[in-house]
Write a protein that holds these residues in place. Structure first.
Motif, PDB file in Angstrom:
ATOM      1  N   THR A 313      65.720  44.523 105.347  1.00 42.13           N
ATOM      2  CA  THR A 313      65.551  43.711 104.135  1.00 42.13           C
ATOM      3  C   THR A 313      64.538  44.367 103.207  1.00 42.13           C
ATOM      4  OG1 THR A 313      65.959  41.749 105.442  1.00 42.13           O
ATOM      5  CG2 THR A 313      64.935  41.392 103.286  1.00 42.13           C
ATOM      6  N   MET A 314      65.011  44.679 102.004  1.00 44.16           N
ATOM      7  CA  MET A 314      64.113  45.289 101.013  1.00 44.16           C
ATOM      8  C   MET A 314      63.461  44.172 100.201  1.00 44.16           C
ATOM      9  SD  MET A 314      65.215  48.086  98.231  1.00 44.16           S
ATOM     10  CE  MET A 314      65.983  47.177  96.929  1.00 44.16           C
ATOM     11  N   VAL A 315      62.165  44.285  99.991  1.00 42.49           N
ATOM     12  CA  VAL A 315      61.446  43.254  99.242  1.00 42.49           C
ATOM     13  C   VAL A 315      61.403  43.622  97.754  1.00 42.49           C
ATOM     14  CG1 VAL A 315      59.216  42.074  99.070  1.00 42.49           C
ATOM     15  CG2 VAL A 315      60.086  42.750 101.292  1.00 42.49           C
ATOM     16  N   THR A 316      61.491  44.897  97.468  1.00 44.10           N
ATOM     17  CA  THR A 316      61.461  45.421  96.087  1.00 44.10           C
ATOM     18  C   THR A 316      62.766  45.037  95.376  1.00 44.10           C
ATOM     19  OG1 THR A 316      60.350  47.280  97.137  1.00 44.10           O
ATOM     20  CG2 THR A 316      61.014  47.599  94.848  1.00 44.10           C
ATOM     21  N   PRO A 317      62.706  44.795  94.045  1.00 46.57           N
ATOM     22  CA  PRO A 317      63.957  44.462  93.339  1.00 46.57           C
ATOM     23  C   PRO A 317      65.036  45.532  93.545  1.00 46.57           C
ATOM     24  CG  PRO A 317      62.061  44.113  91.908  1.00 46.57           C
ATOM     25  CD  PRO A 317      61.543  44.757  93.157  1.00 46.57           C
ATOM     26  N   ARG A 318      66.295  45.100  93.599  1.00 48.55           N
ATOM     27  CA  ARG A 318      67.402  46.051  93.811  1.00 48.55           C
ATOM     28  C   ARG A 318      67.706  46.844  92.544  1.00 48.55           C
ATOM     29  NH1 ARG A 318      69.901  45.576  98.638  1.00 48.55           N
ATOM     30  NH2 ARG A 318      71.473  47.087  97.998  1.00 48.55           N
ATOM     31  N   ASP A 319      67.462  46.231  91.381  1.00 52.19           N
ATOM     32  CA  ASP A 319      67.772  46.897  90.114  1.00 52.19           C
ATOM     33  C   ASP A 319      66.862  48.126  89.949  1.00 52.19           C
ATOM     34  OD1 ASP A 319      67.989  47.734  87.513  1.00 52.19           O
ATOM     35  OD2 ASP A 319      67.689  45.746  86.619  1.00 52.19           O
ATOM     36  N   PRO A 320      67.455  49.339  89.861  1.00 56.06           N
ATOM     37  CA  PRO A 320      66.615  50.543  89.752  1.00 56.06           C
ATOM     38  C   PRO A 320      65.664  50.517  88.545  1.00 56.06           C
ATOM     39  CG  PRO A 320      68.933  51.128  90.052  1.00 56.06           C
ATOM     40  CD  PRO A 320      68.884  49.636  89.869  1.00 56.06           C
ATOM     41  N   ASN A 321      66.008  49.739  87.513  1.00 49.42           N
ATOM     42  CA  ASN A 321      65.107  49.654  86.351  1.00 49.42           C
ATOM     43  C   ASN A 321      63.883  48.794  86.636  1.00 49.42           C
ATOM     44  OD1 ASN A 321      66.740  51.178  84.605  1.00 49.42           O
ATOM     45  ND2 ASN A 321      68.115  49.399  84.447  1.00 49.42           N
ATOM     46  N   GLN A 322      63.942  48.063  87.741  1.00 46.97           N
ATOM     47  CA  GLN A 322      62.825  47.157  88.044  1.00 46.97           C
ATOM     48  C   GLN A 322      62.027  47.634  89.239  1.00 46.97           C
ATOM     49  OE1 GLN A 322      65.008  43.387  88.270  1.00 46.97           O
ATOM     50  NE2 GLN A 322      63.960  42.789  86.395  1.00 46.97           N
ATOM     51  N   ARG A 323      62.121  48.908  89.518  1.00 49.81           N
ATOM     52  CA  ARG A 323      61.278  49.420  90.598  1.00 49.81           C
ATOM     53  C   ARG A 323      60.763  50.809  90.236  1.00 49.81           C
ATOM     54  NH1 ARG A 323      66.696  49.999  93.822  1.00 49.81           N
ATOM     55  NH2 ARG A 323      67.016  52.244  93.647  1.00 49.81           N
ATOM     56  N   GLY A 324      59.657  51.193  90.883  1.00 53.35           N
ATOM     57  CA  GLY A 324      59.060  52.500  90.650  1.00 53.35           C
ATOM     58  C   GLY A 324      59.281  53.381  91.866  1.00 53.35           C
ATOM     59  N   PRO A 325      58.263  54.160  92.263  1.00 57.68           N
ATOM     60  CA  PRO A 325      58.444  55.110  93.355  1.00 57.68           C
ATOM     61  C   PRO A 325      58.287  54.510  94.752  1.00 57.68           C
ATOM     62  CG  PRO A 325      56.284  55.368  92.364  1.00 57.68           C
ATOM     63  CD  PRO A 325      56.978  54.313  91.561  1.00 57.68           C
ATOM     64  N   MET A 326      57.981  53.219  94.826  1.00 51.55           N
ATOM     65  CA  MET A 326      57.706  52.626  96.148  1.00 51.55           C
ATOM     66  C   MET A 326      58.692  51.501  96.472  1.00 51.55           C
ATOM     67  SD  MET A 326      55.627  49.808  97.545  1.00 51.55           S
ATOM     68  CE  MET A 326      54.072  49.625  96.658  1.00 51.55           C
ATOM     69  N   ILE A 327      59.134  51.517  97.727  1.00 53.02           N
ATOM     70  CA  ILE A 327      60.039  50.471  98.212  1.00 53.02           C
ATOM     71  C   ILE A 327      59.337  49.785  99.387  1.00 53.02           C
ATOM     72  CG2 ILE A 327      62.280  50.007  99.321  1.00 53.02           C
ATOM     73  CD1 ILE A 327      62.936  51.199  96.704  1.00 53.02           C
ATOM     74  N   ALA A 328      59.312  48.461  99.359  1.00 51.16           N
ATOM     75  CA  ALA A 328      58.697  47.715 100.464  1.00 51.16           C
ATOM     76  C   ALA A 328      59.797  47.086 101.310  1.00 51.16           C
ATOM     77  CB  ALA A 328      57.766  46.641  99.913  1.00 51.16           C
ATOM     78  N   VAL A 329      59.627  47.216 102.619  1.00 49.59           N
ATOM     79  CA  VAL A 329      60.638  46.711 103.554  1.00 49.59           C
ATOM     80  C   VAL A 329      59.991  45.639 104.436  1.00 49.59           C
ATOM     81  CG1 VAL A 329      62.173  47.361 105.468  1.00 49.59           C
ATOM     82  CG2 VAL A 329      61.842  48.931 103.545  1.00 49.59           C
ATOM     83  N   ALA A 330      60.692  44.505 104.572  1.00 49.47           N
ATOM     84  CA  ALA A 330      60.133  43.375 105.331  1.00 49.47           C
ATOM     85  C   ALA A 330      60.110  43.676 106.830  1.00 49.47           C
ATOM     86  CB  ALA A 330      60.973  42.123 105.061  1.00 49.47           C
ATOM     87  N   THR A 331      59.002  43.349 107.458  1.00 53.71           N
ATOM     88  CA  THR A 331      58.884  43.527 108.917  1.00 53.71           C
ATOM     89  C   THR A 331      58.428  42.202 109.530  1.00 53.71           C
ATOM     90  OG1 THR A 331      56.528  44.057 108.978  1.00 53.71           O
ATOM     91  CG2 THR A 331      58.008  45.885 108.493  1.00 53.71           C
TER      92      THR A 331
END
Ligand SMILES: Cc1ncc(COP(=O)(O)O)c(C=O)c1O
Length: 384
Positions: A313-331
């Motif tokens: 599960t990704m916590v970062t928005p899926r839209d590439p325009n709404q994210r930067g260089p970091m992706i957060a993943v739920a644990t």
């Protein structure tokens, strides 16, 4: 460089990459040979020349002009600071806006220092309003616009959130804030070096950031940009001798701050970190921030596909325009996940129940595949 040259053309400059998959640039960029050499040069200059203050002040000016080039600002609009906190504290100490404009609007995505410095202003009669995020990890523009009214003096907004990598359309926030006469402070720490920032294009009032993440420097060097026409109306009370109009006059009889953004500075500059920061910024200039942004967008896209494949599960928005260089993943245990990945030679960091995976110019498609396999191997620690 072009995105196609990355990362192969530069990986050998970062010795850490020989033994680790490094996806923690949101915390600290990897050490390059150039930055190591800059620290060595500082020691050599100290050893050979004793106390070369003229050279060191020149170095501080070198950092100022590089920050200006980076942001498309003029050097007079840049304060060279030791941290975002130092620059923003000085700014807020002198930003007196018309009576009735006592409200500061901040978002739920701010770094602690922005929350704490703005709330400290409550002691001086200002009030702080928080704009909440939605479940999809965005700060909707409508919510911000609703909060920014004719009582608002300042909006403090983070460009990319340090917790979940969500990117806010700061240009639009600035446009809307200006429509009602409010000023905007952008905390760009999680963006600068990874996303091109042009203060003229953004029509920015204030931008703060530092070198230790995507600018490849170390702790202890940061900047505050202040648009030239705003400088005359701000007189900080948080100050120091390097903020004085004439530093070497050594005058103890009055307070006469510099008319430039140097007025937001404080005491002796952090010279060793300036050597390192200059080397990091020069390296990023050579590599290219636009090329980096495009390269990293490819890597984050690859990661998102991989996360879907393994059911993470990704916590970062899926839209590439709404994210930067970091992706957060739920644990279900972020520290255990970070430790498990560390055991596999993958360096990450934990925040808020998530593992943060951040990519930079030196990361490769193989790194992304290693991360995906690493997460899959510890799938018992993933939150579903
Ligand atoms: C968004 C953001 N702002 C600010 C900071 C740090 O600010 P300072 O330079 O005051 O330590 C960080 C550091 O992690 C950050 O991610």
């Amino acid at each position: 460089m072009t995105p196609d040259d990355l990362p192969d053309s530069i990986r050998d400059r970062f010795p850490l990459l020989e033994h680790a998959v490094y996806t923690n640039s949101c915390s600290q960029g990897a050490l390059s040979d150039e930055v190591r050499a800059a620290y060595a040069q500082y020691l050599t200059d100290w050893d050979e020349k004793g106390a070369p203050w003229e050279l060191w002040v020149e170095q501080a000016e070198g950092a100022r002009s590089r920050f200006a080039r980076l942001l498309n600002a003029t050097p007079d609009e840049i304060a060279v600071t030791t941290s975002v906190s130092a620059g923003v504290s000085s700014l807020l100490s002198g930003l007196h806006q018309p009576r009735g404009r006592d409200k500061i609007v901040i978002s739920d995505f701010e770094f602690p220092t922005i929350g704490q410095i703005t709330h400290a202003q409550e002691l001086l009669g200002r009030k702080v309003e928080h704009v909440a995020a939605t479940a999809d990890a965005t700060i909707p523009l409508e919510r911000l616009v609703e909060a920014i009214d004719d009582e608002t003096g300042l909006v403090a907004i983070t460009y990319v959130c340090f917790r979940n990598g969500s990117k806010t359309d700061v240009k639009e926030v600035i446009r809307r804030a200006h429509e009602v006469g409010a000023l905007v402070l952008v905390d760009a720490f999680q963006a600068v070096g990874a996303i091109p920032i042009d203060v003229r294009n953004l029509n920015a009032d204030f931008v703060a950031g530092g070198v230790l993440k995507y600018l490849l420097g170390s702790a202890g060097l940061a900047f505050l940009y202040c648009r030239a026409d705003l400088l005359p109306q701000i007189t900080p009370t948080v100050t120091g001798w390097f903020a004085d109009e004439d530093i070497f006059e050594m005058d103890i009889s009055d307070y006469s701050p510099s008319p430039t953004a140097r007025k937001f500075e404080s005491g002796t500059p952090s010279i060793p970190n300036i050597y390192a920061g200059i080397a990091g910024m020069d390296l990023m200039h050579e590599i290219g921030i636009e090329a980096t942004e495009r390269h990293v967008a490819g890597l984050t896209g690859q990661l998102v596909d991989g996360l879907d494949r393994i059911g993470a599960t990704m916590v970062t928005p899926r839209d590439p325009n709404q994210r930067g260089p970091m992706i957060a993943v739920a644990t279900n245990d972020e520290r255990a996940m970070v430790a498990a990945l560390h055991g596999d030679g993958i360096l990450t960091s934990p925040r808020d129940g998530n593992v943060r995976l951040s990519f930079h110019c030196y990361n490769s498609e193989e790194d992304v595949e290693r991360v995906i396999s690493g997460l899959a191997a510890h799938s018992d620690l993933l939150a579903r």
